[in-house]
Design a protein around this motif. Structure first.
Motif, mmCIF file in Angstrom:
data_model
loop_
_atom_site.group_PDB
_atom_site.id
_atom_site.type_symbol
_atom_site.label_atom_id
_atom_site.label_comp_id
_atom_site.label_asym_id
_atom_site.label_seq_id
_atom_site.Cartn_x
_atom_site.Cartn_y
_atom_site.Cartn_z
ATOM 1 N N PHE A 384 16.049 11.469 4.543
ATOM 2 C CA PHE A 384 16.830 12.533 5.165
ATOM 3 C C PHE A 384 16.181 12.850 6.515
ATOM 4 C CE2 PHE A 384 18.712 12.946 1.108
ATOM 5 C CZ PHE A 384 19.813 13.796 1.182
ATOM 6 N N HIS A 385 16.982 13.289 7.486
ATOM 7 C CA HIS A 385 16.441 13.502 8.834
ATOM 8 C C HIS A 385 15.438 14.654 8.883
ATOM 9 C CE1 HIS A 385 18.755 17.185 9.897
ATOM 10 N NE2 HIS A 385 19.647 16.683 9.062
ATOM 11 N N THR A 386 15.453 15.518 7.841
ATOM 12 C CA THR A 386 14.500 16.636 7.816
ATOM 13 C C THR A 386 13.138 16.234 7.242
ATOM 14 O OG1 THR A 386 15.421 17.302 5.676
ATOM 15 C CG2 THR A 386 16.292 18.410 7.624
ATOM 16 N N ASP A 387 13.034 15.031 6.677
ATOM 17 C CA ASP A 387 11.761 14.595 6.094
ATOM 18 C C ASP A 387 10.705 14.457 7.190
ATOM 19 O OD1 ASP A 387 13.289 14.368 3.827
ATOM 20 O OD2 ASP A 387 13.312 12.170 3.815
ATOM 21 N N THR A 388 9.503 14.905 6.913
ATOM 22 C CA THR A 388 8.415 14.733 7.888
ATOM 23 C C THR A 388 7.543 13.549 7.484
ATOM 24 O OG1 THR A 388 6.783 16.130 6.756
ATOM 25 C CG2 THR A 388 8.375 17.236 8.217
ATOM 26 N N ASP A 389 6.811 13.019 8.450
ATOM 27 C CA ASP A 389 5.931 11.877 8.181
ATOM 28 C C ASP A 389 4.907 12.221 7.108
ATOM 29 O OD1 ASP A 389 7.281 10.456 10.100
ATOM 30 O OD2 ASP A 389 5.765 10.743 11.679
ATOM 31 N N ALA A 390 4.395 13.448 7.146
ATOM 32 C CA ALA A 390 3.380 13.859 6.173
ATOM 33 C C ALA A 390 3.962 13.926 4.761
ATOM 34 C CB ALA A 390 2.792 15.207 6.571
ATOM 35 N N GLU A 391 5.199 14.387 4.638
ATOM 36 C CA GLU A 391 5.839 14.449 3.320
ATOM 37 C C GLU A 391 6.079 13.046 2.764
ATOM 38 O OE1 GLU A 391 8.390 18.626 3.618
ATOM 39 O OE2 GLU A 391 9.221 16.797 4.511
ATOM 40 N N ILE A 392 6.547 12.163 3.632
ATOM 41 C CA ILE A 392 6.778 10.773 3.210
ATOM 42 C C ILE A 392 5.461 10.117 2.799
ATOM 43 C CG2 ILE A 392 7.491 8.478 4.013
ATOM 44 C CD1 ILE A 392 9.512 10.082 5.859
ATOM 45 N N ALA A 393 4.415 10.366 3.567
ATOM 46 C CA ALA A 393 3.090 9.804 3.251
ATOM 47 C C ALA A 393 2.596 10.311 1.897
ATOM 48 C CB ALA A 393 2.092 10.165 4.350
ATOM 49 N N ALA A 394 2.896 11.578 1.581
ATOM 50 C CA ALA A 394 2.469 12.144 0.299
ATOM 51 C C ALA A 394 3.141 11.426 -0.866
ATOM 52 C CB ALA A 394 2.781 13.638 0.261
ATOM 53 N N VAL A 395 4.431 11.108 -0.704
ATOM 54 C CA VAL A 395 5.144 10.384 -1.762
ATOM 55 C C VAL A 395 4.564 8.978 -1.914
ATOM 56 C CG1 VAL A 395 7.377 9.515 -2.566
ATOM 57 C CG2 VAL A 395 7.260 11.699 -1.338
ATOM 58 N N LYS A 396 4.358 8.294 -0.795
ATOM 59 C CA LYS A 396 3.820 6.927 -0.848
ATOM 60 C C LYS A 396 2.438 6.911 -1.511
ATOM 61 C CE LYS A 396 6.279 4.709 2.978
ATOM 62 N NZ LYS A 396 6.139 3.900 4.213
ATOM 63 N N GLU A 397 1.626 7.892 -1.156
ATOM 64 C CA GLU A 397 0.269 7.965 -1.719
ATOM 65 C C GLU A 397 0.331 8.189 -3.234
ATOM 66 O OE1 GLU A 397 -3.675 10.840 -1.319
ATOM 67 O OE2 GLU A 397 -2.261 10.720 0.368
ATOM 68 N N PHE A 398 1.242 9.053 -3.674
ATOM 69 C CA PHE A 398 1.383 9.309 -5.108
ATOM 70 C C PHE A 398 1.817 8.046 -5.845
ATOM 71 C CE2 PHE A 398 4.086 10.182 -8.746
ATOM 72 C CZ PHE A 398 3.241 10.943 -9.536
ATOM 73 N N VAL A 399 2.816 7.374 -5.313
ATOM 74 C CA VAL A 399 3.335 6.169 -5.980
ATOM 75 C C VAL A 399 2.254 5.092 -6.045
ATOM 76 C CG1 VAL A 399 5.067 4.327 -5.850
ATOM 77 C CG2 VAL A 399 5.723 6.690 -5.365
ATOM 78 N N GLU A 400 1.476 4.980 -4.974
ATOM 79 C CA GLU A 400 0.382 4.006 -4.955
ATOM 80 C C GLU A 400 -0.638 4.327 -6.048
ATOM 81 O OE1 GLU A 400 -2.957 2.399 -1.779
ATOM 82 O OE2 GLU A 400 -1.073 3.245 -1.004
ATOM 83 N N SER A 401 -0.857 5.619 -6.288
ATOM 84 C CA SER A 401 -1.788 6.018 -7.341
ATOM 85 C C SER A 401 -1.274 5.639 -8.729
ATOM 86 C CB SER A 401 -2.045 7.529 -7.289
ATOM 87 O OG SER A 401 -0.930 8.263 -7.779
ATOM 88 N N MET A 402 0.056 5.419 -8.824
ATOM 89 C CA MET A 402 0.673 4.988 -10.090
ATOM 90 C C MET A 402 0.681 3.467 -10.227
ATOM 91 S SD MET A 402 1.902 7.776 -11.735
ATOM 92 C CE MET A 402 3.093 7.011 -12.821
ATOM 93 N N GLY A 403 0.136 2.781 -9.213
ATOM 94 C CA GLY A 403 0.079 1.326 -9.261
ATOM 95 C C GLY A 403 1.324 0.631 -8.762
ATOM 96 N N GLU A 404 2.205 1.364 -8.092
ATOM 97 C CA GLU A 404 3.434 0.787 -7.559
ATOM 98 C C GLU A 404 3.542 1.090 -6.066
ATOM 99 O OE1 GLU A 404 4.975 -1.264 -9.336
ATOM 100 O OE2 GLU A 404 4.279 -0.723 -11.344
ATOM 101 N N GLU A 405 4.648 0.673 -5.454
ATOM 102 C CA GLU A 405 4.831 0.847 -4.015
ATOM 103 C C GLU A 405 6.106 1.636 -3.740
ATOM 104 O OE1 GLU A 405 5.500 -1.956 -0.024
ATOM 105 O OE2 GLU A 405 4.647 -2.828 -1.842
ATOM 106 N N ALA A 406 6.053 2.489 -2.729
ATOM 107 C CA ALA A 406 7.234 3.224 -2.283
ATOM 108 C C ALA A 406 7.637 2.730 -0.900
ATOM 109 C CB ALA A 406 6.968 4.722 -2.254
ATOM 110 N N VAL A 407 8.935 2.536 -0.711
ATOM 111 C CA VAL A 407 9.469 2.023 0.551
ATOM 112 C C VAL A 407 10.429 3.052 1.138
ATOM 113 C CG1 VAL A 407 10.826 0.183 1.623
ATOM 114 C CG2 VAL A 407 9.266 -0.361 -0.262
ATOM 115 N N LEU A 408 10.257 3.378 2.402
ATOM 116 C CA LEU A 408 11.173 4.294 3.081
ATOM 117 C C LEU A 408 12.456 3.558 3.440
ATOM 118 C CD1 LEU A 408 11.534 7.172 4.260
ATOM 119 C CD2 LEU A 408 10.681 6.260 6.433
ATOM 120 N N CYS A 409 13.594 4.147 3.087
ATOM 121 C CA CYS A 409 14.891 3.489 3.281
ATOM 122 C C CYS A 409 15.803 4.368 4.137
ATOM 123 C CB CYS A 409 15.562 3.233 1.939
ATOM 124 S SG CYS A 409 14.557 2.274 0.799
ATOM 125 N N LYS A 410 16.440 3.758 5.144
ATOM 126 C CA LYS A 410 17.324 4.501 6.041
ATOM 127 C C LYS A 410 18.727 3.886 6.078
ATOM 128 C CE LYS A 410 13.561 6.206 8.977
ATOM 129 N NZ LYS A 410 13.054 6.407 10.355
#
Length: 559
Positions: A384-410
């Motif tokens: 979403f256009h309101t998402d900030t880089d820091a918020e996206i990074a937080a999601v990616k970091e969490f998913v990585e901690s679960m042993g998987e990968e998160a990809v930003l999609c536009k």
């Protein structure tokens, strides 16, 4: 800032190709497409039969976190990924469900995707389309009419009118019809009894159409429907009423998959539409199995969150059809994660990293659940256009901690170009050979134990609870030979619990099963949990308020 076009404006401006050209991309000759206008067609049974010896492509499931009013975009991601795979040179086919009129005019909206990741014609798809839902409604209600007619003309089958289980259906949210009395008005109108309506997408006929392999299988399953019981509790089947053959006649066209296209002219099968909160939530087996014979990759979705849609996809559809998914995409949005973290919808705009982190527990639960089925997963962050880089990074970091990968999609804003990275990741997972798919429970497990297994392992509840009458009913069905059937949980989509307001990842809750229904033709047991209704109601301000024809006669307000 440039004007943001609505979904229907984008869809109306689409540069559609004749459906014969779309079919040719995946090897369907024009003579095997039965056109409904210029931009949609049904695929002939003869062609489907002719490709059965083809090798199967890779099956990709798109699922999501629990839905919120903030939006997740599962169908949009399904379409974006399909376009993205075609963009990187893969022959990909999309398979999704048809839309129900109930949510279109109610609250949820349509089912064609959004932005620049849509399937067209969007307005047709969200309304009458090729008439499949009307055919299903008619076939279902023909059985209702034949049942009451049989009772009226002497009741040769000795049906106990107190034990008629077959309800009528219509494809609209109408709470007034949930519980009614029929046959009032005197002798000429039959024998009064209590009855009710479900929405068409909860009909067993819908489930049968979506699980049947061909017309012959469809007719047999229709005959296996149990409509009532005699005084000795023995079942009365649709075939006893000679209803299954005329029902199959009404469904002979509806069972053929519908072919349409994305905004980027890539092929999409849109067929069948059971809800995932009250039914099994997957498009038809015929569409999916046919697509697997025609494409290198088939991208399909399962309704609502992974706790409902994905579980039913794995435990019902894949089990029944012998499908083996190669990878799973779990869709999440920063906005929805914030809501799971306790933020109100009106406060979602400002950056709130702590709420994102708190809400990620919902996403984490779904990742863990998908892993239980042995299928590798990737998380798609639907941007979403309101998402900030820091918020996206937080999601990616969490998913990585679960042993998987998160990809930003536009893909919503940029179509296939916005889903390229996700497409490459899906190819990597699907080709890795990591999938060791297996259903959650064995066929031989007792029916209540199957329910309890889902409650404990997927919902993370302490136990399933039910009155003695429910347990006795399940035991009786086991004695009658139905104990090997899977279970279809009818439960709120908004939470892992039966409380729709309990977000995040609750544990230790009990799940109350208030009613069970045997769908003998479809081949599963429905467990109705909590306050879920098989006939939804309209909200205080339904979407229909905004749906109208403009001065040019075009539809406005569909989404």
């Amino acid at each position: 800032m440039a004007e943001v076009k609505s979904d229907i404006q984008i869809a109306r401006a689409a540069n559609k190709k004749p459906i014969q050209e779309v079919g040719a991309k995946i090897g369907i000759p024009a003579e095997h497409l039965l056109p409904y206008g210029h931009d949609k067609a049904k695929v002939s049974a003869e062609f489907i039969k002719s490709v059965q010896n083809n090798e199967n492509g890779k099956l990709i499931l798109v699922t999501a976190i629990n839905p919120t009013p903030a939006g997740e975009g599962k169908t949009t991601t399904t379409v974006g990924l399909g376009d993205g795979l075609n963009r990187i040179g893969k022959k990909a086919v999309i398979c999704i469900r048809e839309a129900s009129l109930g949510p279109n005019f109610g609250m949820k909206g349509g089912a064609a995707g959004g932005g620049y990741a849509q399937i067209v014609p969007m307005d047709d798809m969200n309304l009458h389309f090729t008439g499949d839902f009307h055919a299903i409604t008619s076939a279902h209600n023909l059985l209702s009419a034949l049942l009451d007619n049989h009772i009226y003309w002497g009741n040769e089958l000795n049906i106990d009118t107190r034990r008629v289980t077959w309800r009528r259906v219509m494809d609209m949210n109408d709470r007034a019809l949930r519980q009614i009395v029929v046959s009032l008005g005197g002798v000429a109108n039959g024998y009064p009894r209590e009855a009710g309506f479900d929405i068409t997408v909860a009909s067993e006929v819908m489930a049968i159409l979506c699980l049947a392999r061909d017309l012959k299988d469809l007719e047999k399953r229709l005959g296996d429907i149990i409509v009532a019981y005699r005084r000795d509790r023995s079942p009365v089947f649709a075939r006893d009423l000679k209803a299954h053959r005329p029902m199959a006649v009404l469904l002979k066209d509806a069972i053929q998959p519908n072919l349409v296209q994305t905004l980027e002219n890539n092929p999409a099968f849109v067929h069948g539409g059971p809800f995932a909160n009250i039914a099994h939530g997957c498009n038809s087996v015929m569409a999916t199995s046919t697509a697997l014979k025609l494409g290198d990759y088939v991208i399909t979705e399962a309704g609502f969150g992974a706790d409902l849609g994905a579980e039913k996809f794995f435990d019902i559809k894949c089990r029944k059809a012998g499908l083996k998914p190669a990878a799973v995409v779990i869709v999440a949005t920063v906005r929805a994660l914030k809501m799971n973290g306790g933020v109100k919808k009106e406060d979602l705009g400002p950056e709130n990293i702590e709420a994102v982190k708190k809400g990620c527990v919902n996403l984490g639960r779904h990742i863990e659940n998908v892993k239980q089925f042995g299928v590798p997963a990737v998380v798609a962050i639907n941007h979403f256009h309101t998402d900030t880089d820091a918020e996206i990074a937080a999601v990616k970091e969490f998913v990585e901690s679960m042993g998987e990968e998160a990809v930003l999609c536009k893909h919503w804003a940029h179509g296939s170009a916005g889903a390229e990275e996700l497409a490459h990741k899906v190819v990597e997972l699907a080709e890795s050979g990591r999938s060791q798919f297996a259903p959650l429970y064995a066929d031989e497990l007792g029916l209540f134990d199957k329910i309890d297994t889902i409650v404990k392992r997927i919902y993370r509840g302490s136990e399933a609870i039910a009155d003695k009458s429910v347990r006795d009913q399940l035991h009786q069905w086991e004695q009658q030979g139905y104990g090997n059937l899977p279970v279809c949980m009818a439960k709120t989509q908004y939470s892992f619990s039966t409380d729709p307001n309990l977000r995040g990842a609750p544990t230790g809750h009990t799940v109350s099963v208030r009613e069970v229904r045997l769908a003998a033709g479809a081949g599963f047991i429905v467990a109705i949990c909590g306050e879920i209704m098989t006939m939804p109601g309209l909200p205080s301000k339904p979407s229909s308020d905004n749906i109208h024809l403009n001065d040019d006669g075009d539809i406005e307000g569909l989404s």
